[in-house]
Scaffold this motif. Sequence first.
Motif, short mmCIF file in Angstrom:
data_model
loop_
_atom_site.label_atom_id
_atom_site.label_comp_id
_atom_site.label_asym_id
_atom_site.label_seq_id
_atom_site.Cartn_x
_atom_site.Cartn_y
_atom_site.Cartn_z
N ASP A 110 37.12 -20.20 6.60
CA ASP A 110 37.81 -21.03 5.63
C ASP A 110 38.56 -22.12 6.39
O ASP A 110 39.54 -21.85 7.09
N ASP A 111 38.08 -23.35 6.24
CA ASP A 111 38.59 -24.46 7.06
C ASP A 111 39.78 -25.14 6.37
O ASP A 111 39.74 -26.32 6.06
N GLY A 112 40.81 -24.33 6.08
CA GLY A 112 42.02 -24.89 5.48
C GLY A 112 41.84 -25.32 4.04
O GLY A 112 42.37 -26.36 3.62
N ASP A 121 25.44 -24.08 5.40
CA ASP A 121 26.51 -24.65 4.58
C ASP A 121 26.82 -23.75 3.39
O ASP A 121 25.96 -22.99 2.94
N ALA A 122 28.04 -23.89 2.86
CA ALA A 122 28.44 -23.04 1.73
C ALA A 122 27.96 -23.60 0.40
O ALA A 122 28.01 -22.93 -0.63
N ASP A 123 27.49 -24.86 0.38
CA ASP A 123 27.19 -25.49 -0.90
C ASP A 123 25.74 -25.30 -1.34
O ASP A 123 25.29 -25.94 -2.29
N LEU A 124 25.00 -24.46 -0.63
CA LEU A 124 23.60 -24.11 -0.96
C LEU A 124 22.64 -25.29 -0.81
O LEU A 124 21.56 -25.28 -1.39
N GLN A 125 23.06 -26.29 -0.03
CA GLN A 125 22.10 -27.38 0.24
C GLN A 125 21.01 -26.87 1.18
O GLN A 125 19.88 -27.35 1.13
N ASP A 126 21.39 -25.94 2.06
CA ASP A 126 20.39 -25.29 2.90
C ASP A 126 20.03 -23.98 2.20
O ASP A 126 20.85 -23.09 2.11
N ALA A 150 33.52 -23.20 5.24
CA ALA A 150 33.76 -23.58 3.85
C ALA A 150 35.09 -24.29 3.69
O ALA A 150 36.13 -23.80 4.14
N LEU A 151 35.04 -25.45 3.09
CA LEU A 151 36.26 -26.19 2.75
C LEU A 151 36.23 -26.46 1.25
O LEU A 151 35.34 -27.18 0.77
N ASP A 152 37.15 -25.88 0.54
CA ASP A 152 37.24 -26.05 -0.91
C ASP A 152 35.90 -25.81 -1.61
O ASP A 152 35.36 -26.68 -2.27
N GLU A 153 35.38 -24.61 -1.43
CA GLU A 153 34.07 -24.27 -2.01
C GLU A 153 34.20 -23.08 -2.97
O GLU A 153 33.28 -22.28 -3.08
N GLU A 154 35.33 -22.96 -3.68
CA GLU A 154 35.56 -21.77 -4.52
C GLU A 154 34.42 -21.50 -5.50
O GLU A 154 34.10 -20.36 -5.79
N LYS A 175 32.15 -31.40 -4.54
CA LYS A 175 31.83 -32.73 -3.98
C LYS A 175 31.62 -32.64 -2.47
O LYS A 175 32.16 -31.74 -1.83
N THR A 176 30.88 -33.60 -1.92
CA THR A 176 30.74 -33.64 -0.47
C THR A 176 32.10 -33.90 0.17
O THR A 176 32.95 -34.58 -0.40
N LYS A 177 32.30 -33.34 1.36
CA LYS A 177 33.58 -33.52 2.05
C LYS A 177 33.50 -34.68 3.02
O LYS A 177 34.44 -34.97 3.74
N TYR A 178 32.34 -35.33 3.07
CA TYR A 178 32.16 -36.42 4.03
C TYR A 178 32.00 -37.77 3.35
O TYR A 178 30.96 -38.05 2.76
N1 UDP Z 1 33.09 -28.24 5.68
C1 UDP Z 1 34.07 -27.66 6.47
N2 UDP Z 1 35.08 -28.43 6.94
C2 UDP Z 1 35.16 -29.78 6.69
C3 UDP Z 1 34.13 -30.37 5.92
C4 UDP Z 1 33.10 -29.57 5.44
O1 UDP Z 1 34.02 -26.46 6.72
O2 UDP Z 1 36.11 -30.43 7.15
C5 UDP Z 1 31.97 -27.41 5.18
C6 UDP Z 1 31.69 -27.53 3.69
O3 UDP Z 1 32.48 -26.63 2.94
C7 UDP Z 1 30.22 -27.20 3.63
C8 UDP Z 1 29.69 -27.76 4.94
O4 UDP Z 1 30.81 -27.86 5.82
O5 UDP Z 1 29.99 -25.82 3.62
C9 UDP Z 1 29.02 -29.11 4.77
O6 UDP Z 1 29.90 -30.01 4.11
P1 UDP Z 1 29.43 -30.98 2.94
O7 UDP Z 1 28.49 -30.26 2.04
O8 UDP Z 1 30.65 -31.56 2.30
O9 UDP Z 1 28.67 -32.12 3.76
P2 UDP Z 1 27.30 -32.83 3.37
O10 UDP Z 1 26.32 -31.73 3.08
O11 UDP Z 1 27.60 -33.65 2.18
O12 UDP Z 1 26.96 -33.62 4.58
#
Ligand code: UDP
Length: 323
Positions: free
Chosen positions: A42-44, A94-99, A11-15, A204-207
């Motif tokens: 918690d990835d920083g 993933d922490a964002d519930l996309q999965d 998780a990165l900034d997923e409060e 938001k997405t982190k990528y």
């Molecule tokens: N994440 C992480 N470190 C990072 C980037 C993302 O731990 O440097 C985590 C993020 O919190 C999430 C998961 O990896 O749980 C997938 O990231 P994200 O949803 O932003 O990517 P996307 O689904 O848009 O490809």
Amino acid sequence: MTCEISIIIPALDEEENIDLVFSRIKDTMDKACITFELIFIDDGSTDKTLEKIKGLAANNTNIRYTSFSRNFGHEAASSCGFKMVNGKAAVLIDADLQDPPEVIPQLYKKWKEGYDVVYGRRSRRWNETILKKLSSYLFYRVLRIFTSVPIPLDVGDFRLVDHKVVSLFNALPERNRFVRGMFSWIGFKQTAIEYERSARNKGKTKYSYFKLALLSIDALVSFSLVPLRVCIAFGLIITVLSFCITIVIALQRLVWDLNIPGYALMTSGMFFLGGVQLIFLGVLGEYIGKIYKQVQGRPLFVVGESSDGPAASSTTNSITTVD
Ligand code: UDP
Ligand code: MG
């Protein structure tokens, strides 16, 4: 082993997502009667992600966590998670519930049938831009052409992995960790479960596209030598071509007594070759950069704090991240 499934959540900034991801996983696992532990990495994060995780861990004995000293990236976070696994199998989600956590019992069922790796294949992706869908579609197909490792199409990191495979993954010494590719490389009995990838819950997405492009290059370089061979093939073709052109020019001059000025050919040829050489230097540089990182031997991540106590964090700190 204390439980059946260890669920790893980088998780990165997923409060805004931590509480919901926990409650959805808990409901699903309780309903399916599967014992589990949650491993948050918690990835920083710079928001309240760590506080949220600690709050949950204080009230639930089956929650463990590690917090990095800064952001080291999703691949490092998942590698740390796999190191902490106590269960008979691990799930990366993933922490964002996309999965959707509700798919985990289906992965579990396949595992019980005897599969060592059960990955989720995205049959549909909700709320993602056409550009992201298209780039992802192309990425998996290009990667498939370039590597002999059978990396499945349209499959992300969401998967269940047997403990035996987790141990093998943890033993792989590479620093450039394209996690899904590494599991394909390990092999054993693998199968897929189709699922619909939801939209991100909050945040938001982190990528960015740029970050995704860099990750794609990392994946390609760590799983294929084909780019280097393309350089050789291209070099050979150009050498043969220029040899033929030299013969034609010599014949024009000596036999047919023609004197055709060749400025255009010379200048365009020069720029073309200059460009090709720079690209190929870049390709070489990518591989050399990866070798440099590997030889440097720095740990994949630095642990700031961990629920497993200072002893655990200091060993993870000191290069044992990937031993
Ligand atoms: N994440 C992480 N470190 C990072 C980037 C993302 O731990 O440097 C985590 C993020 O919190 C999430 C998961 O990896 O749980 C997938 O990231 P994200 O949803 O932003 O990517 P996307 O689904 O848009 O490809
Ligand atoms: Mg996401």
